[in-house]
Design a protein around this motif. Structure first.
Motif, PDB file in Angstrom:
ATOM      1  N   ARG A  55      16.453  26.188  -8.475  1.00  0.00           N
ATOM      2  CA  ARG A  55      15.342  27.105  -8.265  1.00  0.00           C
ATOM      3  C   ARG A  55      13.999  26.364  -8.240  1.00  0.00           C
ATOM      4  N   ASN A  56      13.108  26.607  -9.218  1.00  0.00           N
ATOM      5  CA  ASN A  56      11.758  26.032  -9.145  1.00  0.00           C
ATOM      6  C   ASN A  56      11.574  24.773  -9.984  1.00  0.00           C
ATOM      7  N   MET A  57      12.339  24.666 -11.066  1.00  0.00           N
ATOM      8  CA  MET A  57      12.163  23.533 -11.965  1.00  0.00           C
ATOM      9  C   MET A  57      13.495  23.070 -12.509  1.00  0.00           C
ATOM     10  N   VAL A  58      13.561  21.767 -12.795  1.00  0.00           N
ATOM     11  CA  VAL A  58      14.733  21.198 -13.444  1.00  0.00           C
ATOM     12  C   VAL A  58      14.247  20.041 -14.308  1.00  0.00           C
ATOM     13  N   VAL A  59      14.965  19.766 -15.386  1.00  0.00           N
ATOM     14  CA  VAL A  59      14.606  18.694 -16.305  1.00  0.00           C
ATOM     15  C   VAL A  59      15.669  17.610 -16.239  1.00  0.00           C
ATOM     16  N   VAL A  60      15.233  16.378 -16.021  1.00  0.00           N
ATOM     17  CA  VAL A  60      16.137  15.235 -16.019  1.00  0.00           C
ATOM     18  C   VAL A  60      15.934  14.480 -17.333  1.00  0.00           C
ATOM     19  N   ASP A  61      16.989  14.367 -18.118  1.00  0.00           N
ATOM     20  CA  ASP A  61      16.909  13.749 -19.430  1.00  0.00           C
ATOM     21  C   ASP A  61      17.158  12.253 -19.332  1.00  0.00           C
ATOM     22  N   VAL A  62      16.560  11.507 -20.266  1.00  0.00           N
ATOM     23  CA  VAL A  62      16.705  10.056 -20.263  1.00  0.00           C
ATOM     24  C   VAL A  62      18.152   9.630 -20.492  1.00  0.00           C
ATOM     25  N   MET A  63      18.919  10.434 -21.230  1.00  0.00           N
ATOM     26  CA  MET A  63      20.319  10.093 -21.468  1.00  0.00           C
ATOM     27  C   MET A  63      21.121  10.138 -20.166  1.00  0.00           C
ATOM     28  N   HIS A  64      20.790  11.096 -19.300  1.00  0.00           N
ATOM     29  CA  HIS A  64      21.455  11.167 -18.002  1.00  0.00           C
ATOM     30  C   HIS A  64      21.107   9.941 -17.159  1.00  0.00           C
ATOM     31  N   VAL A  65      19.839   9.539 -17.216  1.00  0.00           N
ATOM     32  CA  VAL A  65      19.398   8.367 -16.461  1.00  0.00           C
ATOM     33  C   VAL A  65      20.120   7.119 -16.947  1.00  0.00           C
ATOM     34  N   ILE A  66      20.250   6.973 -18.260  1.00  0.00           N
ATOM     35  CA  ILE A  66      20.936   5.799 -18.827  1.00  0.00           C
ATOM     36  C   ILE A  66      22.401   5.782 -18.412  1.00  0.00           C
ATOM     37  N   LYS A  67      23.036   6.952 -18.404  1.00  0.00           N
ATOM     38  CA  LYS A  67      24.442   7.028 -17.992  1.00  0.00           C
ATOM     39  C   LYS A  67      24.616   6.550 -16.554  1.00  0.00           C
ATOM     40  N   VAL A  68      23.693   6.968 -15.683  1.00  0.00           N
ATOM     41  CA  VAL A  68      23.770   6.576 -14.274  1.00  0.00           C
ATOM     42  C   VAL A  68      23.577   5.070 -14.133  1.00  0.00           C
ATOM     43  N   ILE A  69      22.626   4.509 -14.870  1.00  0.00           N
ATOM     44  CA  ILE A  69      22.384   3.065 -14.790  1.00  0.00           C
ATOM     45  C   ILE A  69      23.591   2.294 -15.320  1.00  0.00           C
ATOM     46  N   LYS A  70      24.195   2.791 -16.392  1.00  0.00           N
ATOM     47  CA  LYS A  70      25.334   2.112 -17.000  1.00  0.00           C
ATOM     48  C   LYS A  70      26.543   2.064 -16.057  1.00  0.00           C
ATOM     49  N   ARG A  71      26.681   3.047 -15.181  1.00  0.00           N
ATOM     50  CA  ARG A  71      27.783   3.024 -14.225  1.00  0.00           C
ATOM     51  C   ARG A  71      27.645   1.855 -13.252  1.00  0.00           C
TER      52      ARG A  71
END
Length: 205
Positions: free
Chosen positions: A51-67
């Motif tokens: 919709r209008n807003m979404v929150v991206v958490d740092v833990m999700h970012v770290i998981k993506v980098i770790k992959r």
């Protein structure tokens, strides 16, 4: 030796619908490699359900980098969430709506000023001031009322620090400060209530 990656999430970003956000969009990245592929790493895909807003958490970012870099040491600095505002194409507003809103604001502001001056008996004050300065009693002391009216308008321009779209100086106006506080409170609310990584419901079994 494992490389160290420093990331600092941006507080707030704006993006179009159906956009793939890469790491460089969401955060400032410092990597030991000059031409790092991490900055182009897909982190989040904006969908219609957001919709209008979404929150991206740092833990999700770290998981993506770790992959991609499982051995990398990741150091997070600064905000722990990025508020992503999804900006849709705005419909062109009709001129009649602009005129109606302008008239509503103009009349409302005029009524507020008139009622204030009536409450404090501004005309009587001007009459007394004119008598003290000249010794004459008159019903309409235009010598004071006209400069006062001009000064009232100029004072509002200086207070809001804007002439139409032009800023008078670099200092933010009180209205801008209040809007900034409101935006910060809104972002904090969204981060606390829309962040799926940090909101967890525990059910009794």
């Amino acid at each position: 030796m494992a490389k160290t990656v420093y990331i600092r999430l941006r507080h707030r970003i704006q993006t179009a619908p159906e956009t793939s956000l890469v790491l460089a969009d969401l955060a400032q990245v410092i990597d030991s490699e000059e031409d790092s592929s991490l900055k182009k790493l897909d982190v989040y895909k904006v969908s219609a359900s957001d919709r209008n807003m979404v929150v991206v958490d740092v833990m999700h970012v770290i998981k993506v980098i770790k992959r991609t870099e499982p051995d990398a040491e990741i150091q997070s600095i600064g905000p722990t969430q990025t508020v992503v505002e999804i900006v849709y194409e705005k419909k062109k507003r009709k001129l009649i709506y602009l005129i109606l809103v302008w008239m509503l604001l103009f009349v409302g502001a005029a009524m507020a000023i008139i009622n204030f001056h009536e409450d404090v008996s501004m005309q009587a004050v001007h009459q007394k001031l004119y008598f003290m300065l000249t010794g004459d009693r008159i019903e309409k002391p235009l010598l004071l009322q006209i400069p006062y009216s001009i000064g009232l308008g100029l004072g509002m321009i200086l207070f809001f620090n804007h002439v139409f779209k032009k800023r008078i100086n670099e200092e933010p106006s009180p209205l801008e400060v209040e809007m900034f506080k409101y935006q910060m409170d809104l972002d904090q609310y969204v981060a606390m209530n829309e962040n799926k990584e940090s909101v967890k419901k525990l059910h009794d079994h």
